[in-house]
Design a protein around this motif. Structure first.
Motif, PDB file in Angstrom:
ATOM      1  N   TYR A 288       0.846  -1.195   0.000  1.00 16.59           N
ATOM      2  CA  TYR A 288       0.000   0.000   0.000  1.00 16.59           C
ATOM      3  C   TYR A 288       0.880   1.243   0.000  1.00 16.59           C
TER       4      TYR A 288
ATOM      5  N   THR B 247      -0.248   5.466   3.559  1.00 10.46           N
ATOM      6  CA  THR B 247      -0.238   4.851   4.883  1.00 10.46           C
ATOM      7  C   THR B 247      -0.982   5.654   5.949  1.00 10.46           C
TER       8      THR B 247
ATOM      9  N   SER C 202      -4.791   7.827   6.975  1.00 14.72           N
ATOM     10  CA  SER C 202      -6.200   7.949   6.596  1.00 14.72           C
ATOM     11  C   SER C 202      -6.444   9.201   5.758  1.00 14.72           C
TER      12      SER C 202
ATOM     13  N   ILE D 161      -5.388   8.401   2.177  1.00  7.81           N
ATOM     14  CA  ILE D 161      -6.300   7.448   1.541  1.00  7.81           C
ATOM     15  C   ILE D 161      -7.657   8.086   1.284  1.00  7.81           C
TER      16      ILE D 161
ATOM     17  N   TYR E 262     -12.776   2.792   0.206  1.00  6.92           N
ATOM     18  CA  TYR E 262     -11.648   2.087   0.825  1.00  6.92           C
ATOM     19  C   TYR E 262     -11.456   0.668   0.301  1.00  6.92           C
ATOM     20  N   TRP E 263     -12.535  -0.060   0.107  1.00  4.06           N
ATOM     21  CA  TRP E 263     -12.361  -1.435  -0.366  1.00  4.06           C
ATOM     22  C   TRP E 263     -11.770  -1.466  -1.776  1.00  4.06           C
TER      23      TRP E 263
ATOM     24  N   TYR F 289      -9.529   0.676  -2.768  1.00  2.00           N
ATOM     25  CA  TYR F 289      -8.094   0.892  -2.549  1.00  2.00           C
ATOM     26  C   TYR F 289      -7.411  -0.440  -2.242  1.00  2.00           C
ATOM     27  N   VAL F 290      -8.099  -1.276  -1.481  1.00  2.00           N
ATOM     28  CA  VAL F 290      -7.585  -2.621  -1.203  1.00  2.00           C
ATOM     29  C   VAL F 290      -7.495  -3.423  -2.496  1.00  2.00           C
TER      30      VAL F 290
ATOM     31  N   SER G  79      -4.647  -2.433  -4.673  1.00  2.00           N
ATOM     32  CA  SER G  79      -3.301  -2.595  -4.118  1.00  2.00           C
ATOM     33  C   SER G  79      -2.894  -4.051  -3.906  1.00  2.00           C
TER      34      SER G  79
ATOM     35  N   THR H 286     -12.404  -2.868   4.128  1.00  2.00           N
ATOM     36  CA  THR H 286     -12.369  -1.506   4.661  1.00  2.00           C
ATOM     37  C   THR H 286     -11.893  -1.501   6.101  1.00  2.00           C
TER      38      THR H 286
ATOM     39  N   VAL I 232      -8.158  -1.750   6.266  1.00  2.00           N
ATOM     40  CA  VAL I 232      -7.412  -0.528   5.968  1.00  2.00           C
ATOM     41  C   VAL I 232      -7.130   0.249   7.250  1.00  2.00           C
TER      42      VAL I 232
ATOM     43  N   ASN J 266      -4.765  -1.572   9.556  1.00  2.00           N
ATOM     44  CA  ASN J 266      -3.405  -1.470   9.030  1.00  2.00           C
ATOM     45  C   ASN J 266      -2.775  -0.109   9.319  1.00  2.00           C
TER      46      ASN J 266
END
Length: 400
Positions: A125, A128, A130, A133, A144-145, A147-148, A151, A264, A267, A270
């Motif tokens: 990712y 790093t 919030s 992102i 957000y999902w 972005y997952v 990545s 989500t 994220v 993490n």
């Protein structure tokens, strides 16, 4: 940040830092040793202070004793500089130490050292925080999902499906198990009772009772050494599964929506793991239950139709109101107050998501600020409030 596969791990409780991490370290040390006469493992700091209650010795013995005799040395008063959960593995042959390895269990089942920090592990990712992102979400028109999805490797959804199935299995096991939990505190399982009583009340109490039952079921399975998913740790493993299961039951969501909510949640877990800590021994229970509550709040807000800004607000709120939470398990067991704390945090996660969904998502303090404060607060907590069982509830219960 690392893959969500490093955050969500399936393993046996009762502790990701005190059980799963030491077992992982023992496996790695065993793999590098040839013919030896015996092993010696020295446990330091929090790992030694609450290791017996967390089955640290049992986890290490299960790996090393089939190979050679093992001596475990407990050093709770010695804290190594890198992390309070330090371990020294030694391989002995002919009375001489022929190999040694100092390694640390840093939370969530992960191990690290100054020569092998988490930062050196594979990062997938590029963003790093919030804030970064959220800005990406707004610029790309995504959430957000996604972005997952953008990545991770293509098998991430298959992996998250496995994680979700494991979470549901643990809940089912917990709801159908009765009796007293091991460890000597004589704590009886409550999940099944809460589930049955949920049918006796009106919708409001019934819904909340089912949510509690799911969280209790998972936390009780963890306390008994059963199989759980770190979310982000074993001690806080009941929060996210309870919220996802509760909302899935209420709204009959398609499975893919639950998996996206799980992504989500990952994220935000993490972000906390990368920029602060999810180890109760390092920052107190705010890093475990607090982060779990934030993850569940973000997942719930997304399932409720929240915007990226509202989802971030839900996560921020959930973590903010756990700041300063100590980790002082009675007798070093992941039972009091840990099990009950999972249920209460699950309810707070849904409350945070509801509060955020009613807003426009604008607020003064963002998730990154709270993560930074959590790290600072955790490091300023006296060690007796960071998983040593020497203060707080652990101390006062002993004096009764």
């Amino acid at each position: 940040m690392e893959s969500l596969k490093e955050l969500y791990k399936i393993g046996n409780g009762p502790s990701s830092s005190h059980t799963m991490g030491p077992k992982k370290a023992a496996l790695q040390f065993a793999a590098r040793c040839g013919e030896i006469d015996s092993f010696r493992v020295t446990l330091y700091g929090s790992l030694a202070a609450t290791g017996k209650g967390h089955l640290t010795d049992a986890a290490i013995r299960a790996v090393l004793e089939p190979i050679a005799p093992l001596e475990i040395v407990w050093q709770p008063d010695i804290v190594l500089p890198f992390h309070t959960n330090g371990m020294l593995f030694e391989a002995i042959k002919g009375g001489t130490v022929i190999d040694n390895w100092t390694i640390y269990s840093v939370g969530g089942g992960s191990i690290a050292s100054p020569d092998m920090p988490l930062e050196s592990q594979r990062k997938i990712y590029p963003l790093t925080t919030s804030e970064e992102i959220l800005n990406w979400c707004e610029d790309e028109g995504k959430t957000y999902w996604e972005y997952v999805q953008d990545s991770e490797d293509s098998d991430i959804w298959e992996y998250l499906e496995k994680i979700w199935q494991s979470m549901q299995h643990t809940i089912d096991e917990g709801l159908n198990n009765d009796g007293v939990l091991p460890g000597g505190l004589k704590v009886r399982r409550k999940a099944g009772t809460y589930w049955v009583k949920a049918k006796e009340y009106g919708p409001s109490v019934s819904n909340r009772s089912r949510l509690y039952a799911y969280a209790l079921a998972t936390a009780e399975e963890n306390a008994s050494g059963g199989e759980v998913v770190t979310a982000p740790t074993c001690g806080s493993c009941g929060v996210l599964p309870a919220v996802l299961k509760h909302l899935a039951d209420l709204n009959d969501y398609r499975p893919i929506r639950i998996l996206r909510a799980l992504a989500t949640a990952g994220v935000f877990g993490n972000i906390a793991k990368t920029n602060a800590s999810i180890s109760g021994a390092e920052v107190g229970c705010q890093g475990e239950i607090g982060v779990a509550c934030a993850m569940a709040a973000a997942a719930a807000c997304q399932l409720m139709g929240g915007t990226p800004a509202q989802i971030e607000y839900a996560a921020e709120m959930a973590l903010e109101h756990h700041l300063g939470l100590t980790c002082d398990p009675v007798c070093g067991l992941v039972q009091i107050p840990c099990i009950e704390r999972n249920a209460v945090a699950a309810a707070r996660a849904i409350d945070s998501a509801t509060f955020a969904i009613l807003s426009d998502g604008k607020h003064r303090v963002n998730f990154d600020h709270v993560v930074a404060v959590m790290k600072e607060t955790g490091h300023n907590l006296p060690s007796l409030y960071r998983e040593t069982a020497e203060g707080g509830l652990a101390r006062h219960y002993k004096h009764k």
